[in-house]
Write a protein that holds these residues in place. Structure first.
Motif, PDB file in Angstrom:
ATOM      1  N   THR A  55      -3.144  -6.815   2.676  1.00 20.74           N
ATOM      2  CA  THR A  55      -1.807  -6.812   3.013  1.00 20.74           C
ATOM      3  C   THR A  55      -0.894  -6.606   1.814  1.00 20.74           C
ATOM      4  O   THR A  55       0.688  -6.801   2.000  1.00 20.74           O
ATOM      5  CB  THR A  55      -1.416  -8.315   3.270  1.00 20.74           C
ATOM      6  OG1 THR A  55      -1.553  -9.338   2.337  1.00 20.74           O
ATOM      7  CG2 THR A  55      -2.289  -8.818   4.568  1.00 20.74           C
ATOM      8  N   PHE A  56      -1.166  -5.978   0.819  1.00 20.17           N
ATOM      9  CA  PHE A  56      -0.541  -5.659  -0.561  1.00 20.17           C
ATOM     10  C   PHE A  56       0.209  -4.320   0.003  1.00 20.17           C
ATOM     11  O   PHE A  56       0.063  -3.569   0.678  1.00 20.17           O
ATOM     12  CB  PHE A  56      -1.600  -4.925  -1.499  1.00 20.17           C
ATOM     13  CG  PHE A  56      -0.993  -4.837  -2.884  1.00 20.17           C
ATOM     14  CD1 PHE A  56       0.198  -5.313  -3.227  1.00 20.17           C
ATOM     15  CD2 PHE A  56      -1.483  -3.758  -3.644  1.00 20.17           C
ATOM     16  CE1 PHE A  56       0.848  -5.269  -4.545  1.00 20.17           C
ATOM     17  CE2 PHE A  56      -0.816  -3.564  -4.831  1.00 20.17           C
ATOM     18  CZ  PHE A  56       0.103  -3.969  -5.374  1.00 20.17           C
ATOM     19  N   ASN A  57       1.720  -4.534  -0.050  1.00 19.19           N
ATOM     20  CA  ASN A  57       2.567  -3.948   0.421  1.00 19.19           C
ATOM     21  C   ASN A  57       3.975  -3.411  -0.603  1.00 19.19           C
ATOM     22  O   ASN A  57       4.773  -4.131  -0.279  1.00 19.19           O
ATOM     23  CB  ASN A  57       3.289  -4.234   1.775  1.00 19.19           C
ATOM     24  CG  ASN A  57       4.351  -3.483   2.499  1.00 19.19           C
ATOM     25  OD1 ASN A  57       4.239  -2.108   2.034  1.00 19.19           O
ATOM     26  ND2 ASN A  57       5.216  -3.998   2.988  1.00 19.19           N
ATOM     27  N   PRO A  58       3.473  -2.732  -1.678  1.00 16.05           N
ATOM     28  CA  PRO A  58       4.359  -2.577  -2.699  1.00 16.05           C
ATOM     29  C   PRO A  58       5.762  -1.580  -2.413  1.00 16.05           C
ATOM     30  O   PRO A  58       5.823  -0.489  -3.156  1.00 16.05           O
ATOM     31  CB  PRO A  58       3.675  -2.110  -4.071  1.00 16.05           C
ATOM     32  CG  PRO A  58       2.419  -1.460  -3.299  1.00 16.05           C
ATOM     33  CD  PRO A  58       2.286  -1.993  -1.927  1.00 16.05           C
ATOM     34  N   ALA A  59       6.240  -1.724  -1.280  1.00 16.43           N
ATOM     35  CA  ALA A  59       7.252  -0.868  -0.692  1.00 16.43           C
ATOM     36  C   ALA A  59       8.394  -0.556  -1.572  1.00 16.43           C
ATOM     37  O   ALA A  59       9.267   0.292  -1.540  1.00 16.43           O
ATOM     38  CB  ALA A  59       7.767  -1.303   0.598  1.00 16.43           C
ATOM     39  N   SER A  60       8.714  -1.595  -2.575  1.00 18.84           N
ATOM     40  CA  SER A  60       9.951  -1.516  -3.489  1.00 18.84           C
ATOM     41  C   SER A  60       9.580  -0.899  -4.773  1.00 18.84           C
ATOM     42  O   SER A  60      10.717  -0.948  -5.832  1.00 18.84           O
ATOM     43  CB  SER A  60      10.483  -2.868  -3.661  1.00 18.84           C
ATOM     44  OG  SER A  60      10.914  -3.550  -2.453  1.00 18.84           O
ATOM     45  N   PHE A 106      -1.578   1.325   2.539  1.00 20.69           N
ATOM     46  CA  PHE A 106      -0.238   1.654   1.978  1.00 20.69           C
ATOM     47  C   PHE A 106      -0.322   3.442   1.951  1.00 20.69           C
ATOM     48  O   PHE A 106      -1.128   3.900   0.923  1.00 20.69           O
ATOM     49  CB  PHE A 106      -0.072   1.286   0.593  1.00 20.69           C
ATOM     50  CG  PHE A 106       1.401   1.565   0.153  1.00 20.69           C
ATOM     51  CD1 PHE A 106       2.530   0.344   0.604  1.00 20.69           C
ATOM     52  CD2 PHE A 106       1.520   2.198  -1.047  1.00 20.69           C
ATOM     53  CE1 PHE A 106       3.758   0.798   0.006  1.00 20.69           C
ATOM     54  CE2 PHE A 106       2.712   2.392  -1.255  1.00 20.69           C
ATOM     55  CZ  PHE A 106       3.850   1.606  -0.715  1.00 20.69           C
ATOM     56  N   SER A 107       0.402   3.868   2.413  1.00 25.25           N
ATOM     57  CA  SER A 107       0.346   5.303   2.464  1.00 25.25           C
ATOM     58  C   SER A 107       0.846   6.203   1.118  1.00 25.25           C
ATOM     59  O   SER A 107       0.265   7.201   0.965  1.00 25.25           O
ATOM     60  CB  SER A 107       1.041   6.035   3.813  1.00 25.25           C
ATOM     61  OG  SER A 107       2.481   5.749   3.744  1.00 25.25           O
ATOM     62  N   ARG A 108       1.886   5.680   0.715  1.00 27.61           N
ATOM     63  CA  ARG A 108       2.335   6.428  -0.681  1.00 27.61           C
ATOM     64  C   ARG A 108       1.296   6.431  -1.926  1.00 27.61           C
ATOM     65  O   ARG A 108       0.587   5.200  -1.978  1.00 27.61           O
ATOM     66  CB  ARG A 108       3.656   5.761  -0.971  1.00 27.61           C
ATOM     67  CG  ARG A 108       4.855   5.928  -0.209  1.00 27.61           C
ATOM     68  CD  ARG A 108       6.239   5.030  -0.358  1.00 27.61           C
ATOM     69  NE  ARG A 108       6.407   4.856  -1.515  1.00 27.61           N
ATOM     70  CZ  ARG A 108       7.187   3.898  -2.079  1.00 27.61           C
ATOM     71  NH1 ARG A 108       7.610   3.087  -1.369  1.00 27.61           N
ATOM     72  NH2 ARG A 108       7.441   3.863  -3.379  1.00 27.61           N
ATOM     73  N   ASP A 109       1.384   7.310  -2.693  1.00 27.69           N
ATOM     74  CA  ASP A 109       0.587   7.415  -3.719  1.00 27.69           C
ATOM     75  C   ASP A 109       1.789   6.929  -4.930  1.00 27.69           C
ATOM     76  O   ASP A 109       2.278   8.143  -5.477  1.00 27.69           O
ATOM     77  CB  ASP A 109      -0.095   8.517  -3.985  1.00 27.69           C
ATOM     78  CG  ASP A 109      -1.047   8.748  -5.374  1.00 27.69           C
ATOM     79  OD1 ASP A 109      -0.686   7.883  -5.940  1.00 27.69           O
ATOM     80  OD2 ASP A 109      -1.640   9.990  -5.390  1.00 27.69           O
ATOM     81  N   LEU A 110       1.506   5.950  -5.359  1.00 26.86           N
ATOM     82  CA  LEU A 110       2.529   5.356  -6.415  1.00 26.86           C
ATOM     83  C   LEU A 110       2.192   6.124  -7.849  1.00 26.86           C
ATOM     84  O   LEU A 110       3.194   6.249  -8.437  1.00 26.86           O
ATOM     85  CB  LEU A 110       2.503   3.855  -6.622  1.00 26.86           C
ATOM     86  CG  LEU A 110       2.718   3.206  -5.437  1.00 26.86           C
ATOM     87  CD1 LEU A 110       2.679   1.455  -5.796  1.00 26.86           C
ATOM     88  CD2 LEU A 110       4.007   3.665  -4.682  1.00 26.86           C
ATOM     89  N   ALA A 283       8.701  -4.305  -7.606  1.00 25.22           N
ATOM     90  CA  ALA A 283      10.013  -4.275  -7.931  1.00 25.22           C
ATOM     91  C   ALA A 283      10.116  -4.789  -9.495  1.00 25.22           C
ATOM     92  O   ALA A 283       9.009  -5.647  -9.846  1.00 25.22           O
ATOM     93  CB  ALA A 283      11.220  -5.322  -7.394  1.00 25.22           C
ATOM     94  N   VAL A 284      10.860  -4.291 -10.390  1.00 22.52           N
ATOM     95  CA  VAL A 284      11.073  -4.682 -11.777  1.00 22.52           C
ATOM     96  C   VAL A 284      11.991  -5.881 -11.860  1.00 22.52           C
ATOM     97  O   VAL A 284      12.960  -5.821 -11.071  1.00 22.52           O
ATOM     98  CB  VAL A 284      11.385  -3.613 -12.688  1.00 22.52           C
ATOM     99  CG1 VAL A 284      11.518  -4.234 -14.208  1.00 22.52           C
ATOM    100  CG2 VAL A 284      10.305  -2.503 -12.826  1.00 22.52           C
ATOM    101  N   THR A 285      11.593  -6.994 -12.374  1.00 19.98           N
ATOM    102  CA  THR A 285      12.498  -8.230 -12.212  1.00 19.98           C
ATOM    103  C   THR A 285      13.650  -8.092 -13.112  1.00 19.98           C
ATOM    104  O   THR A 285      13.766  -7.186 -14.073  1.00 19.98           O
ATOM    105  CB  THR A 285      11.771  -9.418 -12.678  1.00 19.98           C
ATOM    106  OG1 THR A 285      11.364  -9.597 -14.004  1.00 19.98           O
ATOM    107  CG2 THR A 285      10.761  -9.873 -11.717  1.00 19.98           C
ATOM    108  N   ALA A 286      14.822  -8.897 -12.931  1.00 16.86           N
ATOM    109  CA  ALA A 286      16.065  -8.730 -13.679  1.00 16.86           C
ATOM    110  C   ALA A 286      15.942  -9.092 -15.280  1.00 16.86           C
ATOM    111  O   ALA A 286      16.237  -8.520 -16.146  1.00 16.86           O
ATOM    112  CB  ALA A 286      17.086  -9.542 -13.158  1.00 16.86           C
ATOM    113  N   GLY A 287      14.963 -10.257 -15.310  1.00 17.93           N
ATOM    114  CA  GLY A 287      14.671 -10.392 -16.871  1.00 17.93           C
ATOM    115  C   GLY A 287      14.126  -9.388 -17.566  1.00 17.93           C
ATOM    116  O   GLY A 287      14.376  -9.189 -18.471  1.00 17.93           O
TER     117      GLY A 287
END
Ligand code: JFZ
Length: 305
Positions: A55-60, A106-110, A283-287
Motif C-alpha cells: 500500500t506504499f503510495n508516495p504520491a507527494s 505505484f506507476s510513476r518511476d521516482l 514529502a520533505v518535512t518542514a523541519g
C-alpha cells in the motif's frame, strides 16, 4: 581515475536521501522505535512488512521541489536509496517483483523523475545500493545466484539512469554464519560497473573499505580529517538523528552547525553528503526543508561575493 572524480572533488556538498517502504512506519512499530532498520530490529514478519509495502503510495514525491531545495542549499549532487537493506527496489526492476511498481502498484518511476529534474538543473544524481539484502534468501543461501541478480539490477541502474555515483553499503553485513562479501567481490563489482560506464564514481563500501576500494572513503556521522589522504573523502551525516523518516525525530541540526561542518570538510578537502528522509507520502518535512533553506540563506548573506 582523476578525470572520473574531478567533478566529485569539486562538488563539496551533496544531498543524501533515505527513502523506502520503511518510511510508512514513521519510525515506530508497536513499542519498538527504529527507522530503515525497522523490519529487522523490530522483528516484523515478512508477510506483514510486505502487506504494508503493497500500500506504499508516495504520491507527494516532488522531484523538482527536492532538486530546488538541493540547489538552494548549494548542493551539487544527490544520492538516493535505490535499494536499502530490505531489498525493496525503488525503480521498476525486471529482476524481481519486490519493487515500487510491481509490489506497490505505484506507476510513476521516482528515480526517473529525480534524474530528469536533476539533469535539467545541473545537479548530478547517484544511487545508494545495499549489497546486504534481507529479502532475497540467496544472499546467504546461494550467494553466486544473488550476485548475478545484483549485477542485473546494477546493469539496469547504470544503463537506464546513467548515475554519477554508486554508493554501496552493507558489505559489512551481520549474517549467520558468515558474511559472504569479500574484498575480491568488491573488486569484481567495481570492474563490472566500470565495464558498463567508466565514469561512475564508486564509494569504498563496494569492498572492505581499504584505501584501494572504490574512489572515495565514507566516514559516517563524523567529519573527515584533513589531507593528505590517499583517497577522496565524503562524510555522510543526518540532518536530524535518523537516516529514514521518523515522526519523533525533530532533533534538527541548526544551519549554523551544518555550515560549520561544511566549512570544516571543505577546508579538509572532503565532501559533505547531508541526509534527509522523506515521509511515507514522499514529502520533505518542514523541519528538513527549513534546515536546507537555512544553509542557503547563510551562504547568500555571508558568502556573497
Ligand atoms: C548504514 C546503513 O545500515 C544505515 O541504514 C544507513 O543507510 C547508513 C548511511 O549506512 O549504516 C552503517 C554503515 C556502516 C557503519 C555504521 C552504520 N559503520 O561502519 O560503522
Amino acid at each position: 581515475s582523476s578525470s572520473r572524480t574531478r567533478w566529485f572533488d569539486e562538488a563539496r556538498f551533496g544531498m543524501f536521501i533515505h527513502f523506502g517502504t520503511y518510511a510508512m512506519y514513521k519510525g515506530q512499530y508497536n513499542a519498538c522505535r527504529e527507522v530503515e532498520w525497522i523490519k529487522r530490529q523490530c522483528n516484523i514478519p515478512w508477510s506483514e512488512y510486505e502487506a504494508k509495502a503493497a500500500t506504499f503510495n508516495p504520491a507527494s514525491f516532488d522531484a523538482n521541489a527536492i532538486v530546488q531545495l538541493a540547489k538552494q542549499a548549494g548542493q551539487k549532487y544527490i544520492v538516493i536509496t535505490a535499494k536499502h537493506h530490505d531489498g525493496f527496489a525503488m525503480w521498476p526492476t525486471a529482476v524481481n517483483r519486490w519493487n515500487l511498481r510491481d509490489h506497490s502498484g505505484f506507476s510513476r518511476d521516482l528515480l526517473r523523475e529525480l534524474k530528469t529534474a536533476a539533469t535539467a538543473n545541473g545537479i548530478k544524481l547517484g544511487f545508494y545500493y545495499s549489497i546486504w539484502d534481507w529479502h532475497d534468501p540467496d544472499f546467504v543461501g546461494n550467494f553466486p545466484a544473488y550476485v548475478t541478480k545484483m549485477k542485473a539490477q546494477l546493469q539496469e541502474l547504470v544503463t537506464g539512469y546513467d548515475p554519477a555515483v554508486l554508493w554501496f553499503d552493507g558489505e559489512w553485513a551481520e549474517t549467520n554464519p558468515t558474511n559472504p562479501w569479500s574484498a575480491q567481490n568488491g573488486e569484481d563489482l567495481e570492474r563490472f560497473v566500470h565495464g558498463i560506464s567508466p565514469q561512475v564514481v564508486i564509494n569504498n563500501r563496494v569492498g572492505k573499505r581499504r584505501a584501494v576500494d572504490g574512489d572515495f572513503g565514507t566516514p559516517e556521522q563524523a567529519l573527515a580529517g584533513s589531507p593528505p589522504s590517499i583517497q577522496l573523502q565524503e562524510s555522510c551525516m543526518t540532518i536530524n538523528n535518523t537516516w529514514g523518516y521518523a515522526a519523533w525525530d525533530t532533533n534538527f541540526k541548526s544551519p549554523t552547525t551544518m555550515v560549520r561542518d561544511l566549512a570544516t570538510l571543505t577546508s579538509n578537502g572532503a565532501n559533505l553528503l547531508l541526509n534527509i528522509g522523506p515521509t511515507d507520502t514522499g514529502a520533505v518535512t518542514a523541519g528538513q526543508a527549513d534546515g536546507l533553506r537555512g544553509i542557503g540563506t547563510w551562504m547568500a548573506v555571508n558568502g556573497a561575493a
